[in-house]
Design an enzyme around this catalytic site. Structure first.
Site, PDB file in Angstrom:
ATOM      1  CG  HIS A 177      -0.355   0.340   2.507  1.00 10.09           C
ATOM      2  ND1 HIS A 177       0.013  -0.626   3.430  1.00 10.09           N
ATOM      3  CD2 HIS A 177      -0.049   1.526   3.078  1.00 10.09           C
ATOM      4  CE1 HIS A 177       0.512  -0.037   4.507  1.00 10.09           C
ATOM      5  NE2 HIS A 177       0.484   1.268   4.323  1.00 10.09           N
ATOM      6  CG  ASP A 282     -12.494  -7.416  -3.547  1.00  9.78           C
ATOM      7  OD1 ASP A 282     -11.427  -6.870  -3.873  1.00  9.78           O
ATOM      8  OD2 ASP A 282     -13.588  -7.150  -4.078  1.00  9.78           O
ATOM      9  CB  SER A 359       3.214   1.500   6.730  1.00  9.65           C
ATOM     10  OG  SER A 359       2.137   1.778   7.591  1.00  9.65           O
TER      11      SER A 359
END
Length: 428
Positions: A177, A282, A359
């Site tokens: 991400h 998903d 992150s």
């Protein structure tokens, strides 16, 4: 008696804490504290096709929402071999903006040691947020004499605002991400760079002496690019201390020197298709929040190997460690360790204090090598960060600290990305 500087005391205290924690983790029996040996499957390229160039329109994500976490995933069916091959297929984006999609085949999956389901009790108790509250248990490593030494030196800064860890002299593991929001690549991924902590500053060389002579045109251009990057990313944090630093560096000073970075361009990025939104992935996208960046220039820094561990929670100490560049402590590397609260076969929930910017950090533990007395740190996960998780599948959201585990399949894929030869990746 000359007073001891506070910064030196803090550095010594940090070193003492790290040594004490690792000594405590080394008090168990040999079997409990030995890296398990795993046979991993083969992940091989099947076909590569060219895709259109990405739009690079996504905005960097501070935190993830709507993630199907441990409790939610417990209700999902086990993925088939075809599903796994779909999830492990991957996109490669090159420095010039071109993009390809590679489909893969998985072989020898039934030869792998049984990977534990890792089911944990679906406790409804609240878990700690990523945002720090109460006592902050993080340690800032402000002194270069520590931050540029292993294992802290393996931590890198990503130009999109995340952290990462060196897997090889030319490869960095980070969170997917940090460069892709599930639908498109983030704007900063088009000219991606990685900052490696550097031990010595250019300040003071001034072109004099042995190390200052003989730079060619290419070297001068790289220095210019590096300087521009440092000024862009570190300008705010230097404003307050600019005059003070110059004064202290002109002579012998006891003040610590803040970490600085040597920035390197990224040659290509690889992201598993399981991270992309839409289709069968998903429900399991959180499991594939990892990416590998290949650097244009090899780094002369010791890297950290990947490792596979069936259960972190069942280790006698049950602790994980990671270091990153938290946004609230600009210019400092931040180290922390904590216990794992829950785990599944793909995810870890833990209590580590962290802030945005951490992150993508490499989560590691330290165990003995089989048949040896030598202890070794290995990366067993990627810190995904603070996530709003769909706990019961009814839309109710709860916040967690989440790390993605390195499973035998992910080990095989990442190892192939690094080495380019799946035959080198049969044993973990």
């Amino acid at each position: 008696m000359v007073p001891v500087p506070l910064c030196l005391l803090l550095s010594v205290t940090l070193l003492a804490v790290v040594v004490a924690v690792e000594a405590h983790e080394a008090t168990g029996g040999d079997d409990e504290y030995t890296w398990p040996q795993w046979k991993v499957p083969l992940v091989r390229n099947r076909r590569t096709v060219a895709l259109s160039s990405p739009g690079f329109t996504a905005k960097p994500q501070g935190e993830l929402n709507g993630t199907c976490g441990i409790e939610c995933q417990r209700r999902l069916p086990e993925p088939s071999l075809a599903d796994l091959e779909e999830f492990l297929s991957y996109e490669t984006v090159y420095e010039n903006g071109t993009r390809t999609l590679t489909s893969v085949s998985v072989q020898g999956l039934n030869e792998v040691n049984a990977w534990p389901a890792g089911n944990s009790s679906s406790s409804s108790k609240s878990r700690r947020r990523r945002e720090v509250y109460g006592t902050d248990t993080r340690f800032s490593i402000a002194d270069k004499q520590f931050s540029t030494k292993y294992p802290f030196s393996t931590s890198v800064k990503i130009s999109t605002g995340c952290s990462g860890v060196l897997l090889s002299p030319k490869h960095v593991l980070t969170a997917a991400h940090c460069i892709h929001d599930g639908q498109d690549y983030v704007s900063g991924a088009q000219k991606l760079r990685v900052g490696v902590l550097k031990e010595k500053s250019r300040r003071g060389k001034g072109g004099k002496g042995k190390r200052g002579r003989g730079k060619g045109k290419r070297g001068k251009e790289e220095d210019k690019e590096e300087k521009e990057k440092e000024e862009k990313d570190g300008g705010n944090e230097r404003k307050g201390r600019k005059g003070k630093d110059r004064k202290s560096r002109s002579g012998r000073s006891v003040e610590v020197e803040k970490p600085s970075f040597r920035w390197t361009r990224v040659k290509q990025t690889q992201v598993p298709k399981g991270w992309f939104k839409g289709g069968a992935s998903d429900g399991v996208a959180a499991d594939y929040d990892y990416a590998v960046l290949e650097l244009k220039k090899a780094q002369k820094v010791k890297h950290m190997d990947l490792g596979v561990i069936p259960s972190v929670k069942k280790l006698p100490a049950g602790r994980i460690h990671f270091s990153g560049f938290d946004d609230d402590r600009p210019g400092n590397l931040v180290y922390r360790f904590c216990s794992v609260s829950e785990e599944s076969k793909d995810l870890l929930y833990q209590y580590c204090d962290a802030k945005p910017g951490s992150s993508g950090s490499g989560v590691y533990i330290r165990l003995k090598e089989p048949g040896k007395k030598k202890w070794k740190r290995k990366i067993i996960g990627v810190f995904s960060g603070h996530q709003w998780v769909d706990v019961n599948g009814n839309g109710a959201q709860q916040d967690y600290n989440v790390a993605v585990r390195i499973t035998p399949l992910k080990y095989a894929q990442i190892c192939y990305w690094v080495h380019g030869d799946s035959s080198e990746c049969r044993d973990a």
